[in-house]
Design a protein around this motif. Structure first.
Motif, PDB file in Angstrom:
ATOM      1  N   VAL A   1       0.825  -1.202   0.000  1.00 50.13           N
ATOM      2  CA  VAL A   1       0.000   0.000   0.000  1.00 50.13           C
ATOM      3  C   VAL A   1       0.864   1.259   0.000  1.00 50.13           C
ATOM      4  CG1 VAL A   1      -1.777   1.278   1.259  1.00 50.13           C
ATOM      5  CG2 VAL A   1      -1.931  -1.208   1.074  1.00 50.13           C
ATOM      6  N   ASP A   2       1.978   1.233   0.714  1.00 47.07           N
ATOM      7  CA  ASP A   2       2.867   2.402   0.722  1.00 47.07           C
ATOM      8  C   ASP A   2       3.382   2.723  -0.675  1.00 47.07           C
ATOM      9  OD1 ASP A   2       2.647   2.962   3.430  1.00 47.07           O
ATOM     10  OD2 ASP A   2       4.298   1.607   3.967  1.00 47.07           O
ATOM     11  N   SER A   3       3.791   1.705  -1.414  1.00 47.57           N
ATOM     12  CA  SER A   3       4.297   1.967  -2.767  1.00 47.57           C
ATOM     13  C   SER A   3       3.179   2.428  -3.687  1.00 47.57           C
ATOM     14  CB  SER A   3       5.023   0.749  -3.344  1.00 47.57           C
ATOM     15  OG  SER A   3       4.140  -0.320  -3.524  1.00 47.57           O
TER      16      SER A   3
ATOM     17  N   ALA B   1       0.565   4.233  -2.732  1.00 48.21           N
ATOM     18  CA  ALA B   1       0.327   5.629  -2.352  1.00 48.21           C
ATOM     19  C   ALA B   1       1.403   6.534  -2.940  1.00 48.21           C
ATOM     20  CB  ALA B   1       0.277   5.758  -0.826  1.00 48.21           C
ATOM     21  N   ASN B   2       2.647   6.108  -2.853  1.00 45.24           N
ATOM     22  CA  ASN B   2       3.743   6.898  -3.418  1.00 45.24           C
ATOM     23  C   ASN B   2       3.587   7.059  -4.924  1.00 45.24           C
ATOM     24  OD1 ASN B   2       4.991   7.271  -0.956  1.00 45.24           O
ATOM     25  ND2 ASN B   2       6.322   5.483  -1.187  1.00 45.24           N
TER      26      ASN B   2
ATOM     27  N   SER C   1      -0.957  10.239   0.445  1.00 47.65           N
ATOM     28  CA  SER C   1      -0.577   9.578   1.687  1.00 47.65           C
ATOM     29  C   SER C   1      -1.289   8.231   1.743  1.00 47.65           C
ATOM     30  CB  SER C   1      -0.997  10.423   2.897  1.00 47.65           C
ATOM     31  OG  SER C   1      -2.416  10.444   3.009  1.00 47.65           O
ATOM     32  N   ARG C   2      -0.776   7.364   2.582  1.00 46.90           N
ATOM     33  CA  ARG C   2      -1.396   6.045   2.758  1.00 46.90           C
ATOM     34  C   ARG C   2      -2.849   6.204   3.224  1.00 46.90           C
ATOM     35  NH1 ARG C   2       0.718   0.735   4.220  1.00 46.90           N
ATOM     36  NH2 ARG C   2      -0.878  -0.362   5.397  1.00 46.90           N
ATOM     37  N   LYS C   3      -3.077   7.139   4.151  1.00 46.15           N
ATOM     38  CA  LYS C   3      -4.416   7.357   4.695  1.00 46.15           C
ATOM     39  C   LYS C   3      -5.377   7.867   3.611  1.00 46.15           C
ATOM     40  CE  LYS C   3      -6.829   9.741   8.415  1.00 46.15           C
ATOM     41  NZ  LYS C   3      -6.699  10.616   9.571  1.00 46.15           N
TER      42      LYS C   3
ATOM     43  N   TRP D   1      -6.194   4.977   1.214  1.00 50.48           N
ATOM     44  CA  TRP D   1      -7.143   4.052   1.822  1.00 50.48           C
ATOM     45  C   TRP D   1      -8.552   4.642   1.780  1.00 50.48           C
ATOM     46  CZ3 TRP D   1     -10.893   3.733   5.436  1.00 50.48           C
ATOM     47  CH2 TRP D   1     -11.298   2.450   5.810  1.00 50.48           C
TER      48      TRP D   1
ATOM     49  N   LYS E   1      -5.508  -2.837   0.289  1.00 55.27           N
ATOM     50  CA  LYS E   1      -4.858  -4.089   0.689  1.00 55.27           C
ATOM     51  C   LYS E   1      -5.784  -5.278   0.457  1.00 55.27           C
ATOM     52  CE  LYS E   1      -2.363  -6.379   4.370  1.00 55.27           C
ATOM     53  NZ  LYS E   1      -1.682  -6.222   5.651  1.00 55.27           N
TER      54      LYS E   1
END
Length: 189
Positions: A95-97, A99-100, A105-107, A110, A122
């Motif tokens: 999820v981090d990749s 978002a990047n 942001s991850r939030k 989501w 996810k």
């Protein structure tokens, strides 16, 4: 005891949003098409029952979906891009990749993905990875090999995921008739 005929249509999550509307309120539920489309669903079902050939049925279904397609309800381009990245990575993306990749942001990812697709990113990735693994199982690959090829930690991890999504064992999923219908649920572009 009688003969049953079925027309199955699989829509990618971004397309489902554009055809059915916001999917968040449908997550984890089974609803009739009439609950989603109202009287238009009943008319479409009547036309499908009256059709004499599969070509007619597919044309009726394509017409019904086309009439319901609303590009205004399409997800944000970033959300659609994340779905494509999940598909391309066969669910093996963090999820981090993701978002990047879209500059969020991850939030935010989501929140937007969940509200527009109906699943958290996810969970969507887990489903795509499961689909890939299930089709490898159906192709006769051994479970340990499928686990490694699909990015599961080990065969036990694959077994737990299969059980979570289907309530069945990998062996039972490999023999499931629904896997013989198509090569994969969501073809990559």
């Amino acid at each position: 005891t009688g003969r049953i005929a079925c027309l199955q249509i699989r829509l990618s999550p971004p397309l489902a949003v554009a055809v059915l509307g916001t999917s968040a309120d449908l997550t984890g539920t089974v609803v009739s098409l009439e609950d989603v489309w109202g009287r238009d669903a009943e008319r479409t079902e009547d036309r499908l029952r009256a059709a004499g050939t599969w070509d007619e049925r597919f044309a009726i279904a394509a017409d019904a979906l086309g009439r319901r397609l609303d590009v205004r309800r399409s997800p944000d381009p970033e959300v659609a891009a994340v779905w494509e990245l999940i598909l391309t990575g066969r669910g093996r993306v963090g999820v981090d990749s993701l978002a990047n990749e879209v500059g969020w942001s991850r939030k935010r990812l989501w929140s937007r993905f969940r509200s527009q697709i109906g699943l958290a990113p996810k969970h969507a990735a887990r489903l795509v990875r499961f689909d890939h693994a299930a089709h490898l199982l159906a192709a006769g690959r051994p479970a340990a090999e499928v686990a490694a090829l699909s990015g599961y930690a080990d065969q036990a991890h694959l077994h737990r995921e299969v059980k979570t999504f289907t309530g069945a064992t990998p062996t039972a999923v490999a023999a499931a008739p629904w896997l013989a219908i198509d090569d994969l649920a969501w073809p990559t572009p």
